[in-house]
Design a protein around this motif. Sequence first.
Motif: not given
Length: 125
Positions: A6-7, A38-43, A94-97, A118-120
């Motif tokens: 990802e970029s 996507r994965q937010a902190a703590g989620k 954010y992640y791609c799969g 992942g990319t922030q």
Amino acid sequence: QVQLVESGGGLVQAGGSLRLSCTQSGRTFSNPVMGWFRQAAGKEREFVAVITGTGIQKKYAESLKGRFTISRDNAMNTVYLQMNSLKPEDTAVYYCGAKSGPWYSDMRATSYDYWGQGTQVTVSS
């Protein structure tokens, strides 16, 4: 080994836009179903969008419809996520799969076989 990279992430102000890219390399397989999460902190990791191998069918998380657009360029082995009108709550990694099967309607992260690193994305208010 299939590799996804990802970029395109970064810091943007609320209301701005970003376009994420996910490129398949290494041992590629032809036009897989591709998704963004996507994965937010703590989620937990949550579904964002998915696109079929042909690019004809797409699905989005209901809360993101109208702001995010998924697309792909199979000649480039790349999937994109255009994100507009960004909000602070869009801040996440954010992640791609990629899936080895054709069943794009299963939106669970566990249904994906390969992931990028992942990319922030950070949206400031």
